[in-house]
Design a protein around this motif. Structure first.
Motif, short mmCIF file in Angstrom:
data_model
loop_
_atom_site.label_atom_id
_atom_site.label_comp_id
_atom_site.label_asym_id
_atom_site.label_seq_id
_atom_site.Cartn_x
_atom_site.Cartn_y
_atom_site.Cartn_z
N ILE A 141 0.86 -1.19 0.00
CA ILE A 141 0.00 0.00 0.00
C ILE A 141 0.90 1.25 0.00
O ILE A 141 1.83 1.32 0.80
N PRO A 142 0.63 2.23 -0.87
CA PRO A 142 1.45 3.44 -0.89
C PRO A 142 1.27 4.28 0.38
O PRO A 142 0.14 4.49 0.84
N HIS A 143 2.40 4.73 0.94
CA HIS A 143 2.44 5.51 2.17
C HIS A 143 3.37 6.71 2.00
O HIS A 143 4.21 6.73 1.11
N VAL A 144 3.27 7.67 2.92
CA VAL A 144 4.24 8.74 3.11
C VAL A 144 4.45 8.92 4.61
O VAL A 144 3.58 8.59 5.42
N THR A 145 5.63 9.44 4.97
CA THR A 145 5.91 9.75 6.38
C THR A 145 5.48 11.18 6.64
O THR A 145 5.76 12.08 5.84
N MET A 146 4.82 11.39 7.77
CA MET A 146 4.32 12.70 8.15
C MET A 146 4.70 13.00 9.59
O MET A 146 4.78 12.07 10.41
N VAL A 147 4.93 14.26 9.92
CA VAL A 147 5.31 14.66 11.27
C VAL A 147 4.48 15.86 11.73
O VAL A 147 3.92 16.60 10.92
N LYS A 148 4.48 16.05 13.05
CA LYS A 148 3.78 17.18 13.65
C LYS A 148 4.50 17.57 14.94
O LYS A 148 4.88 16.69 15.72
N LYS A 149 4.70 18.85 15.14
CA LYS A 149 5.24 19.34 16.41
C LYS A 149 4.06 19.53 17.35
O LYS A 149 3.09 20.19 17.00
N LEU A 150 4.17 18.95 18.52
CA LEU A 150 3.09 19.03 19.50
C LEU A 150 3.37 20.13 20.51
O LEU A 150 4.54 20.46 20.77
N PRO A 151 2.33 20.69 21.11
CA PRO A 151 2.55 21.75 22.10
C PRO A 151 3.19 21.19 23.37
O PRO A 151 2.92 20.06 23.77
N LYS A 152 4.07 22.01 23.95
CA LYS A 152 4.69 21.62 25.21
C LYS A 152 3.65 21.67 26.32
O LYS A 152 2.78 22.53 26.32
N ILE A 153 3.78 20.78 27.27
CA ILE A 153 2.92 20.84 28.45
C ILE A 153 3.50 21.93 29.37
O ILE A 153 4.69 21.96 29.63
N GLN A 154 2.63 22.82 29.82
CA GLN A 154 3.06 23.89 30.70
C GLN A 154 3.29 23.35 32.11
O GLN A 154 2.50 22.58 32.63
N ALA A 155 4.40 23.75 32.71
CA ALA A 155 4.70 23.32 34.08
C ALA A 155 3.65 23.91 35.02
O ALA A 155 3.20 25.04 34.85
N LYS A 156 3.29 23.12 36.02
CA LYS A 156 2.25 23.57 36.97
C LYS A 156 2.88 24.28 38.15
O LYS A 156 3.95 24.07 38.55
#
Length: 146
Positions: free
Chosen positions: A131-146
């Motif tokens: 099956i044809p595929h591509v690699t994809m990425v995403k930068k996720l938001p940092k969790i803020q320190a409490k």
């Protein structure tokens, strides 16, 4: 849909059953490629609608990324944002585990779906399980320190 991390043997088997239905039966991926050596060390997610399992995926950590894998929704439940819910839960788990990047190898027919969720293609097309595929990425938001 209620998404949870599969912890019991029954929940993990339900996730495997959904993956088998979607990938092995529908898409004709060989069973030995679908259920592989990474299953034992992955975090499995399962989505329930009215108490019935309808969606599944797995998460691994590879080279600094939370890697989203085996994302699937049963045919009768597609097009209702369940895949999006599943991915959001996986992304939350990634950030809660201290990672800031997610990655996936998406089937090319689903690229637009992943783009709407903020993923960018970083590879050319390649074949995986026929099956044809591509690699994809995403930068996720940092969790803020409490």
């Amino acid at each position: 849909m209620n998404v949870k991390i599969a912890k019991t043997t029954k929940e993990i088997e339900q996730a495997y059953n959904i993956r088998t239905t979607v990938f092995v039966e529908e898409q004709e991926v060989p069973a030995e490629e679908e259920l592989d050596e990474h299953d034992d060390t992955s975090t499995h997610f399962i989505g329930y609608l009215n108490g019935q399992p309808i969606a599944a995926s797995r998460l691994r950590y590879v080279n600094g990324y939370g890697k989203l894998e085996r994302i699937c929704v049963l045919k009768d439940h597609r097009g209702k944002s369940h895949g999006k819910e599943l991915i959001r839960e996986m992304e939350d788990a990634i950030t809660n585990d201290g990672y800031e990047k997610s990655k996936l190898n998406g089937q090319t027919h689903a690229v637009e779906f992943y783009q709407k969720l903020g993923y960018e293609t970083i590879s050319g097309e390649f074949m995986d399980a026929g099956i044809p595929h591509v690699t994809m990425v995403k930068k996720l938001p940092k969790i803020q320190a409490k």
